[in-house]
Write a protein that holds these residues in place. Structure first.
Motif, PDB file in Angstrom:
ATOM      1  N   ILE A 157     -38.748 -41.786  51.066  1.00 18.24           N
ATOM      2  CA  ILE A 157     -37.404 -41.487  50.530  1.00 18.24           C
ATOM      3  C   ILE A 157     -37.336 -40.010  50.164  1.00 18.24           C
ATOM      4  N   PHE A 158     -36.389 -39.295  50.738  1.00 11.51           N
ATOM      5  CA  PHE A 158     -36.197 -37.886  50.372  1.00 11.51           C
ATOM      6  C   PHE A 158     -35.040 -37.787  49.380  1.00 11.51           C
ATOM      7  N   ASN A 160     -43.719 -32.631  47.045  1.00 10.89           N
ATOM      8  CA  ASN A 160     -42.536 -31.757  47.020  1.00 10.89           C
ATOM      9  C   ASN A 160     -42.629 -30.730  48.126  1.00 10.89           C
ATOM     10  N   ILE A 161     -41.523 -30.509  48.787  1.00 11.11           N
ATOM     11  CA  ILE A 161     -41.503 -29.443  49.786  1.00 11.11           C
ATOM     12  C   ILE A 161     -40.829 -28.220  49.171  1.00 11.11           C
ATOM     13  N   VAL A 206     -39.734 -38.058  47.568  1.00  8.41           N
ATOM     14  CA  VAL A 206     -40.165 -36.721  47.971  1.00  8.41           C
ATOM     15  C   VAL A 206     -39.112 -35.730  47.479  1.00  8.41           C
ATOM     16  N   GLY A 207     -39.555 -34.715  46.775  1.00 12.24           N
ATOM     17  CA  GLY A 207     -38.619 -33.785  46.145  1.00 12.24           C
ATOM     18  C   GLY A 207     -38.680 -32.395  46.742  1.00 12.24           C
ATOM     19  N   GLN A 208     -37.945 -31.481  46.107  1.00 16.46           N
ATOM     20  CA  GLN A 208     -37.894 -30.086  46.537  1.00 16.46           C
ATOM     21  C   GLN A 208     -38.294 -29.185  45.379  1.00 16.46           C
ATOM     22  N   LEU A 209     -39.187 -28.238  45.643  1.00 19.86           N
ATOM     23  CA  LEU A 209     -39.578 -27.246  44.647  1.00 19.86           C
ATOM     24  C   LEU A 209     -38.826 -25.947  44.897  1.00 19.86           C
ATOM     25  N   VAL A 212     -32.606 -40.553  53.353  1.00 19.54           N
ATOM     26  CA  VAL A 212     -32.214 -39.358  52.604  1.00 19.54           C
ATOM     27  C   VAL A 212     -31.103 -39.749  51.643  1.00 19.54           C
ATOM     28  N   TYR A 213     -31.256 -39.365  50.377  1.00 18.45           N
ATOM     29  CA  TYR A 213     -30.195 -39.609  49.388  1.00 18.45           C
ATOM     30  C   TYR A 213     -29.810 -38.259  48.798  1.00 18.45           C
ATOM     31  N   TRP A 214     -28.523 -37.872  48.927  1.00 15.07           N
ATOM     32  CA  TRP A 214     -28.073 -36.586  48.381  1.00 15.07           C
ATOM     33  C   TRP A 214     -26.952 -36.816  47.372  1.00 15.07           C
ATOM     34  N   ALA A 215     -27.064 -36.178  46.224  1.00 15.19           N
ATOM     35  CA  ALA A 215     -26.001 -36.237  45.221  1.00 15.19           C
ATOM     36  C   ALA A 215     -25.932 -34.899  44.504  1.00 15.19           C
ATOM     37  N   GLY A 216     -24.791 -34.245  44.538  1.00 10.41           N
ATOM     38  CA  GLY A 216     -24.613 -32.992  43.805  1.00 10.41           C
ATOM     39  C   GLY A 216     -24.984 -31.747  44.588  1.00 10.41           C
ATOM     40  N   GLY A 217     -25.133 -31.859  45.883  1.00 11.50           N
ATOM     41  CA  GLY A 217     -25.453 -30.680  46.691  1.00 11.50           C
ATOM     42  C   GLY A 217     -24.826 -30.803  48.058  1.00 11.50           C
ATOM     43  N   ASN A 218     -24.826 -29.702  48.790  1.00  8.27           N
ATOM     44  CA  ASN A 218     -24.148 -29.685  50.078  1.00  8.27           C
ATOM     45  C   ASN A 218     -25.000 -28.922  51.097  1.00  8.27           C
ATOM     46  N   PRO A 219     -25.994 -29.600  51.703  1.00  8.63           N
ATOM     47  CA  PRO A 219     -26.851 -28.899  52.663  1.00  8.63           C
ATOM     48  C   PRO A 219     -26.075 -28.311  53.835  1.00  8.63           C
TER      49      PRO A 219
END
Ligand SMILES: Nc1nc2c(c(=O)[nH]1)N[C@H]1C(S)=C(S)[C@@H](COP(=O)(O)OP(=O)(O)OC[C@H]3O[C@@H](n4cnc5c(=O)[nH]c(N)nc54)[C@H](O)[C@@H]3O)O[C@H]1N2
Ligand SMILES: Nc1nc2c(c(=O)[nH]1)N[C@H]1C(S)=C(S)[C@@H](COP(=O)(O)OP(=O)(O)OC[C@H]3O[C@@H](n4cnc5c(=O)[nH]c(N)nc54)[C@H](O)[C@@H]3O)O[C@H]1N2
Ligand SMILES: [Mo]
Length: 767
Positions: A104-105, A383-384, A135-138, A415-422
């Motif tokens: 899960i990203f 984290n990536i 899996v997160g983002q640093l 992939v779950y995205w909330a609050g951002g706009n890749p």
């Protein structure tokens, strides 16, 4: 109850008629309100709001058939909240049991709302942590390269995140303020977490009144505001390191280096000096060498060195400098030069990053913490680096180097995205589109039909901050503001908190997620926690009820100026830096030991892959700077009137030099096509002498709007520079985004003008 609310772009009082926000007035305490708040009423009630939960048609109908390549091109089917939540919970359960939580990203990079408690990204992390992790983002897109690199050189990343030496100290003590990247006022329109007041203009006026000489070094004239009385020194993009090496060379050869400072407070200068003088590579970094690279006259570079050594000098660098190929180098070089001048830790002297980048950086403030909801611990702990998201999705199992260690990408299925706009923030959108076709499921919580929402499988409509209670607060602003619910949720939208609570409940983790609290409970709880912590700084805040009815708390400005590194300077043995040597590392054994070809052991001029001096410039001769927009925050508010009124034939403006425009037969107001090997888009030309020849300024944030929806390589009709930017890390050390290193070509658009559909609702088929 005080009807004040707030946003990243300022605090305001709304006028509400029949349950709709119809107008806003800036908060009376705001020293310099921004125009951006005027977009709020239209945006909140805009046609781009997502009114119901939606599922991509084939995803809903034929779950067992792979239809990932249809993302972005298919109609959506509205479903009930019950069905939508059941679908998301079921999919999360399946992925967890088949592949584990490391499939899960949930990095979900993005600014979300100014409200710190109902903060979508934080809530997603909290939710995913409660069900076993993700899996997160640093790091971040703002100063990702600096974040990894600065701790190795000066012990932490305070010099870029703040607190930096404050404007009060600069006004009193500085003689020369050099701003690489300039001090553009529009960048101070916004504060992450929101602001009660915008004081940048006030401080610029004080700096001018104090007679401080300001030099703004930038490819754009508007980075040198007349209000600052600044001199504009045009430079070729991506070449600041060479300029600074030329200055350092002059100091070294003219005996103007503070050797005592270097001995006591730094390590590694002799190694750097050997490089500077050409003893290691046979190339002396003279002013003539520098001039040929950066485009500033050799005599002027010499003068700069003299000016810097003559008095108290502050060296500032915007965050943009490191959002480029080898972005670590200009920062390391600024620190090295400041060390050679010997003023680090003195009032108004030394260096600081971001003075021209965001509201509040440099504004004096007592460092109390801000209210927030805790994320909890992530059991997955993978984290990536934030900007390697397309690599992650495209290359499961690949190992990259990051900050001195290997990192192997896990295999992401959801992939779950909330609050951002890749589809706003990430580079090389056509590559992102390819990456976006890899996961089995993509879920997005969003108030608006952004490109990210349009490219999802399941779309859950979120409320905006004005439809729920929250608190606005930033570590860079003296106000903490109540954000009481102003209107009922628009359409069927729900608070992110309630969405996650209900999914967690279906998976059996409801209590872990809520800890028995409603969002209102969390708002008061977070405030009270902040109030207790503030006492450590001798700050007494009122209780929650008083805060809520007053509408805000104002923290007094500190009585003493803040000078970064002052303790270290006073006593380096007692207050060593958190570097291996305890000192400033002009040469870093650690970094040298990583053996990265793209980040050696001391500040070095490394040619960017794309700049005006590279072979590719024969084909794509214009350097594109994708800057922060003056009419919105990233992609947020692009659907509002302030942004839309500034467009040209509906497209984003691109600013180009008169000679470049003439050579291509382009006039102001023409629609033009901008292209390179990575993609193409349309924009509206603005011809000006305020941009250095060979450079174009193309602000970020126009919603991606492909001519053929969901198709890789399609022309973007609206003007999103990220169809043109490079998706490569700054270096193996920082792996930050390098968006500013991109070459393009431009021509007049001859074809018929395609209609803009960025703000339209995608096709919806009723079930
Ligand atoms: N080429 C290029 N690209 C860049 C940059 C550059 O300089 N050049 N700059 C980079 C930088 S520094 C940054 S910080 C990034 C910014 O990138 P982002 O932070 O991803 O951009 P935003 O448009 O602010 O996206 C936030 C999204 O959250 C949504 N949102 C707001 N409130 C809520 C809420 O309460 N709930 C939910 N679910 N959603 C909400 C908004 O509608 C919006 O779509 O862009 C990066 N991209
Ligand atoms: N209005 C508004 N303000 C914003 C934002 C927004 O979306 N809207 N976003 C906020 C965010 S998230 C961030 S991270 C900050 C980012 O803050 P910055 O990164 O500092 O902002 P930019 O506008 O990208 O760049 C600032 C200036 O740097 C100059 N520049 C670019 N490349 C070079 C170079 O190689 N050398 C030199 N000398 N100058 C160069 C450009 O001319 C540009 O005008 O902005 C914040 N402020
Ligand atoms: Mo940012």
């Amino acid at each position: 109850m005080a009807a004040t609310s707030a946003s990243h772009w300022g605090a305001f009082s709304p006028q509400i008629v029949d349950g709709r926000i119809v107008a806003v007035r800036p908060f009376e305490r705001d020293e310099n309100p921004t125009p951006l708040i005027q977009s709020i009423p239209e945006v909140v009630h805009s046609r781009s709001r997502i009114d119901r939960p939606m599922v991509r048609r084939t995803y809903l109908e034929k779950r067992n058939q792979d239809s990932r390549h249809l993302r972005g091109s298919e109609p959506f089917v509205p479903v009930s909240w019950d069905d939508a939540l059941e679908l998301v919970a079921g999919e999360l359960a399946r992925i967890r049991s088949e592949y584990g939580n490391q499939a899960i990203f949930g990095g979900s990079y993005g600014w979300s709302s100014a409200g710190r408690v109902n903060h979508a990204r934080t809530l997603l992390h909290r939710f995913l942590n409660s069900i076993g992790g993700y899996v997160g983002q640093l790091t971040n897109y703002s100063w990702g390269a600096a974040m990894m690199f600065l701790p190795r050189i000066v012990g932490d990343y305070e010099a870029v995140a703040g607190p930096v030496t404050d404007f009060a100290s600069i006004v009193k003590n500085t003689n020369l303020f050099v701003l690489l990247g300039g001090a553009n006022r529009k960048n101070a329109f916004v504060t992450s977490g929101g602001a009660g007041s915008h004081e940048y203009a006030k401080w610029q006026a004080e700096i001018r009144a104090a007679g401080i000489k300001c030099i703004c070094i930038s490819p754009l004239q508007r980075d040198a505001p007349p209000e600052l009385g600044a001199e504009w020194l045009p430079i070729r993009p991506g070449t600041d390191t060479a300029l600074l090496l030329g200055i350092a060379h002059t100091l070294a050869t003219e005996g103007k280096v503070d050797e005592a400072f270097l001995d006591r407070y730094t390590v590694g200068y002799p190694k750097f000096r050997a490089y500077l003088l050409g003893q290691t590579d046979g190339c002396e970094k003279s002013v003539h060498w520098a001039a040929a690279i950066c485009g500033i006259d050799a005599g002027r570079i010499c003068d700069l060195a003299g000016q810097m050594a003559a008095g108290r000098t502050m060296l500032g660098g915007t965050w943009s400098l490191q959002r480029a190929d080898h972005g670590e180098q200009p920062y390391w070089m600024i620190i090295t030069l400041a060390a050679m001048l010997g003023q680090i830790g003195l009032p108004g002297g030394g260096f600081g990053f971001g003075y021209g980048s965001i509201n509040g950086l440099g504004t004096p403030r007592i460092p109390i913490s801000t209210p927030a909801i805790p994320e909890g611990a992530n059991p997955v702990d993978v984290n990536i680096p934030v900007a390697r998201v397309a690599d992650l999705l495209l290359q499961p199992g690949r190992t990259i180097e990051f900050n001195g260690s290997p990192l192997t990408f896990p295999d992401i299925k959801l992939v779950y995205w909330a609050g951002g706009n890749p589809f706003h923030h990430h580079q090389e959108i056509n590559r992102l589109l390819r990456a976006w076709r890899q996961p089995q499921t993509i879920v997005v919580n969003e108030p608006f039909w952004t490109a990210t929402a349009k490219h999802a499988d399941i779309v859950l409509p979120s409320t905006t901050p004005y439809e729920r209670n929250d608190i606005c607060s930033s570590p860079r602003d003296r106000f903490i503001l109540a954000m009481p619910k102003l209107i009922e949720p628009v359409g069927q939208s729900r608070n992110d908190y309630d969405i996650f609570r209900d999914i967690a409940g279906r998976l059996g983790f409801g209590e872990v997620f809520t800890e028995g609290r409603t969002i209102e409970d969390w708002v008061s709880h977070a405030y009270e926690e902040c109030r207790v912590k503030a006492r450590r700084h001798a700050v007494e805040m009122p209780d929650f009820e008083t805060f809520w009815s007053d509408g805000y708390v104002e923290i007094d400005a500190p009585t003493e100026e803040y000078v970064q590194f002052a303790d270290f300077r006073r006593n380096p043995e007692k207050h060593p830096l958190k570097t291996p040597s305890g000192k400033i590392e002009i040469f870093s054994e650690t970094i040298a030991g990583f053996n990265c070809d793209d980040c050696p052991g001391h500040a070095t001029w490394l040619e960017p892959k794309e700049w005006l001096g590279s072979p590719l410039a024969a084909q794509f001769p214009l350097h594109m700077l994708s800057t922060q927009p003056s009419t919105r925050l990233h992609g947020q508010l692009d659907n509002g009137p302030v942004s839309r009124n500034a467009k040209i034939s509906g497209r984003e403006p691109i600013y180009m030099n008169t000679a470049d425009a003439n050579a291509r037969g382009i006039k102001s107001g023409d629609v033009v096509k901008i292209f390179n090997n990575r993609g193409a888009c349309l924009a509206g030309a603005v011809v000006t002498d305020g941009v250095v020849a060979g450079v174009v300024e193309f602000p970020t944030g126009a919603w991606y709007d492909p001519e053929a929806a969901g198709t890789i390589g399609s022309l973007d009709k609206h003007g999103n520079p990220n169809v043109l930017t490079r998706d490569e890390g700054t270096s193996k050390l920082g792996q930050g985004p390098s968006a500013q290193s991109a070459l393009v070509e431009i021509e007049v658009w001859q074809g018929p003008l395609p209609a803009i559909s960025a703000f339209d609702v995608p096709d919806v088929v009723e079930p």
